[in-house]
Design a protein around this motif. Structure first.
Motif, PDB file in Angstrom:
ATOM      1  N   UNK A  40       0.860  -1.555   0.251  1.00  0.00           N
ATOM      2  CA  UNK A  40       0.347   0.330   0.112  1.00  0.00           C
ATOM      3  C   UNK A  40       0.966   1.482   0.105  1.00  0.00           C
ATOM      4  N   UNK A  41       0.252   2.891  -0.729  1.00  0.00           N
ATOM      5  CA  UNK A  41       1.132   3.664  -0.020  1.00  0.00           C
ATOM      6  C   UNK A  41      -0.073   4.538  -0.104  1.00  0.00           C
ATOM      7  N   UNK A  42       0.620   5.125   0.713  1.00  0.00           N
ATOM      8  CA  UNK A  42      -0.908   6.610   0.973  1.00  0.00           C
ATOM      9  C   UNK A  42       0.006   7.782   0.732  1.00  0.00           C
ATOM     10  N   UNK A  43      -1.193   8.373   0.507  1.00  0.00           N
ATOM     11  CA  UNK A  43      -0.941  10.165   0.187  1.00  0.00           C
ATOM     12  C   UNK A  43      -1.331  10.707  -0.558  1.00  0.00           C
ATOM     13  N   UNK A  44      -1.498  12.130  -0.407  1.00  0.00           N
ATOM     14  CA  UNK A  44      -2.842  13.215  -1.507  1.00  0.00           C
ATOM     15  C   UNK A  44      -1.974  13.509  -2.676  1.00  0.00           C
ATOM     16  N   UNK A  45      -3.374  12.603  -3.532  1.00  0.00           N
ATOM     17  CA  UNK A  45      -2.375  12.690  -4.959  1.00  0.00           C
ATOM     18  C   UNK A  45      -3.473  13.384  -4.957  1.00  0.00           C
ATOM     19  N   UNK A  46      -4.022  14.499  -5.407  1.00  0.00           N
ATOM     20  CA  UNK A  46      -5.405  15.301  -5.887  1.00  0.00           C
ATOM     21  C   UNK A  46      -5.290  16.506  -5.278  1.00  0.00           C
ATOM     22  N   UNK A  47      -4.098  16.809  -3.914  1.00  0.00           N
ATOM     23  CA  UNK A  47      -3.980  17.681  -3.794  1.00  0.00           C
ATOM     24  C   UNK A  47      -5.113  18.828  -2.927  1.00  0.00           C
ATOM     25  N   UNK A  48      -6.023  17.933  -2.812  1.00  0.00           N
ATOM     26  CA  UNK A  48      -7.538  18.079  -1.857  1.00  0.00           C
ATOM     27  C   UNK A  48      -6.617  18.280  -0.743  1.00  0.00           C
ATOM     28  N   UNK A  49      -5.716  17.902   0.130  1.00  0.00           N
ATOM     29  CA  UNK A  49      -5.766  17.656   1.187  1.00  0.00           C
ATOM     30  C   UNK A  49      -5.750  16.416   2.043  1.00  0.00           C
ATOM     31  N   UNK A  50      -6.251  15.298   1.847  1.00  0.00           N
ATOM     32  CA  UNK A  50      -6.915  14.515   2.272  1.00  0.00           C
ATOM     33  C   UNK A  50      -5.872  13.365   1.284  1.00  0.00           C
ATOM     34  N   UNK A  51      -5.935  12.502   2.324  1.00  0.00           N
ATOM     35  CA  UNK A  51      -4.185  11.322   2.287  1.00  0.00           C
ATOM     36  C   UNK A  51      -5.344  10.086   1.043  1.00  0.00           C
ATOM     37  N   UNK A  52      -4.788  10.173   0.345  1.00  0.00           N
ATOM     38  CA  UNK A  52      -5.387   8.658  -0.690  1.00  0.00           C
ATOM     39  C   UNK A  52      -4.882   8.144  -0.880  1.00  0.00           C
ATOM     40  N   UNK A  53      -5.008   5.992  -1.485  1.00  0.00           N
ATOM     41  CA  UNK A  53      -4.205   4.781  -1.137  1.00  0.00           C
ATOM     42  C   UNK A  53      -4.399   4.536  -2.348  1.00  0.00           C
ATOM     43  N   UNK A  54      -3.078   3.955  -2.356  1.00  0.00           N
ATOM     44  CA  UNK A  54      -1.967   3.144  -3.932  1.00  0.00           C
ATOM     45  C   UNK A  54      -2.207   1.991  -3.418  1.00  0.00           C
ATOM     46  N   UNK A  55      -2.123   0.417  -4.634  1.00  0.00           N
ATOM     47  CA  UNK A  55      -1.767  -0.283  -4.340  1.00  0.00           C
ATOM     48  C   UNK A  55      -1.440  -0.645  -6.002  1.00  0.00           C
ATOM     49  N   UNK A  56      -0.078  -2.046  -6.208  1.00  0.00           N
ATOM     50  CA  UNK A  56      -0.476  -2.904  -7.021  1.00  0.00           C
ATOM     51  C   UNK A  56      -0.988  -4.240  -6.825  1.00  0.00           C
ATOM     52  N   UNK A  57      -1.760  -4.178  -7.840  1.00  0.00           N
ATOM     53  CA  UNK A  57      -2.261  -6.149  -7.747  1.00  0.00           C
ATOM     54  C   UNK A  57      -1.490  -6.677  -9.003  1.00  0.00           C
ATOM     55  N   UNK A  58      -0.789  -8.275  -8.291  1.00  0.00           N
ATOM     56  CA  UNK A  58       0.324  -9.167  -9.175  1.00  0.00           C
ATOM     57  C   UNK A  58      -0.528  -9.502 -10.811  1.00  0.00           C
ATOM     58  N   UNK A  59      -1.387  -9.707 -10.336  1.00  0.00           N
ATOM     59  CA  UNK A  59      -2.801 -11.234 -11.290  1.00  0.00           C
ATOM     60  C   UNK A  59      -1.732 -11.909 -11.261  1.00  0.00           C
ATOM     61  N   UNK A  60      -1.289 -12.829 -12.248  1.00  0.00           N
ATOM     62  CA  UNK A  60      -0.802 -13.731 -12.744  1.00  0.00           C
ATOM     63  C   UNK A  60      -1.517 -15.203 -12.659  1.00  0.00           C
TER      64      UNK A  60
END
Length: 389
Positions: A207-227
């Protein structure tokens, strides 16, 4: 003074001049002589390790869980202290450390993958002599590969995020976060708050956490391996979820890239210093480390062929005020760090060879003012740290 134009030059000369103005291709520097490897533990398979000053002497100590046992290794000679046993858990796949109960010392959090289990271990008054009480956080999310601390709701208190990657249970193929209860020592469990409600298929990882869109609220990111382990044609993506204005509302999913075989790790950061949020990511069940330039997520290659860089840390590693990264690739058995020039061009520095990994942390392990690397080696069956000389 004589003048000339491109028309006066030969084609080969023009090509050489143009090439000189382009960014240099990424290079690899052998820095193994500048890093010293220290073995903290060996002999059991360790998937994750965290460090903090648990003993109160000012030096970072290390906690890891393997062979159904959680061990504290006390710096500087790494005296081994058993602080807990887990009959139903072979080894925690990921862990975190922070002061859960607000008593001023660091506690330990560990997560089992499947069936899902998250526990926190309370640091006692005598952490090197007593067993640490074990408290349940959650047993309803399953497929916990990512575990991350961060202040999701911006209330000044750390929260806990986790993936629920398995297609089972109450929260299948989802992402969740947990507020620490007011009385964590006596709480039966922590309430899961859902980020991606059945909206994160394909075996999500870290997981990653940080304000992506600049609205002051942290957003969440992830990667899905698939396969092969995932449902057919599901996964192989990086995505982020936009935080709502109110946390009783749904989060909004945004795709970063859907052609990333083996996608695992992703962190938001301003990579090229333009004030926009970018993402730095690795394909831990595939090959390569990349970054995506915001706001349109143009992909740039940091290292194209590094095999299975399953762990990733993204921060300023050399103190020059830009964002670097480090990993240890369990396929190639190489520990490396990537030096950013501040504009998103990276040099690969080789730190160590013949070291496997599943987890990596960056911190000053010897209090000498620079950043070292702590690595939990899965196939290497060890926990090591690399000292920057």
């Amino acid at each position: 003074m004589p003048t000339f134009s491109l028309a006066d030059l030969r084609p080969t000369t023009i090509l050489l001049l143009l090439a000189a103005t382009l960014p240099a291709q990424a290079e690899t520097v052998d820095d193994t002589a500048l890093w010293k490897k220290h073995v903290i533990h060996s002999g059991t398979q360790c998937l994750t390790a965290v460090a903090a000053d648990f003993s109160g002497d000012g030096l970072p100590d290390v906690i890891t869980t393997s062979a159904k046992t959680t061990r504290l290794f006390v710096a500087p000679d790494w005296q081994e202290v058993v602080i807990g046993e887990h009959p139903t858990v072979k080894s925690f796949i990921h862990s975190e450390v922070f002061d859960v109960d607000g008593d001023g010392d660091a506690d330990y959090i560990g997560a089992n993958y499947n069936p899902g289990l998250i526990v926190w271990m309370e640091q006692p008054d005598e952490p090197t002599k007593q067993r640490w009480p074990i408290h349940l956080v959650d047993d309803q999310v399953h497929g916990i590969h990512g575990l991350l601390k961060g202040d999701v709701d911006q209330d000044g208190k750390l929260d806990l995020l986790a993936t629920s990657a398995q297609p089972r249970g109450t929260y299948p193929e989802s992402l969740a976060w947990f507020r620490v209860p007011d009385q964590p020592r006596t709480a039966a469990r922590w309430e899961p708050l859902i980020v991606a409600d059945k909206d994160a298929p394909g075996l999500t990882h870290y997981l990653g956490l940080g304000d992506v869109d600049g609205d002051g609220r942290p957003d969440v990111a992830t990667g899905a391996k698939g396969g092969a382990a995932a449902a057919p044609s599901i996964g192989e993506y990086f995505a982020w979820w936009q935080a709502p204005e109110s946390y009783d509302q749904p989060w909004t999913k945004h795709m970063i890239s859907d052609s990333q075989p083996g996608a695992t790790n992703i962190h938001p950061a301003d990579i090229n210093g333009d004030g926009q949020t970018d993402f730095l990511a690795s394909r831990g069940h595939g090959r390569g480390v990349v970054w995506f330039e915001g706001p349109d997520w143009k992909q740039h290659t940091i290292h194209a062929t590094l095999q299975e860089p399953h762990c990733l840390v993204v921060q300023d590693l050399d103190g020059d005020q830009d964002i670097d990264a480090a990993t240890c690739a369990f396929g190639d058995k190489l520990a490396v760090w990537f030096e950013n020039d501040g504009q998103g061009h990276f040099i690969t520095h080789l730190i160590g060879r013949d070291q496997e990994a599943y987890d990596i942390r960056a911190l000053d392990m010897d209090n000498d003012g620079d950043t070292d690397l702590l690595i939990a080696g899965r196939g290497s069956k060890n926990v090591v740290w690399y000292e920057k000389l």
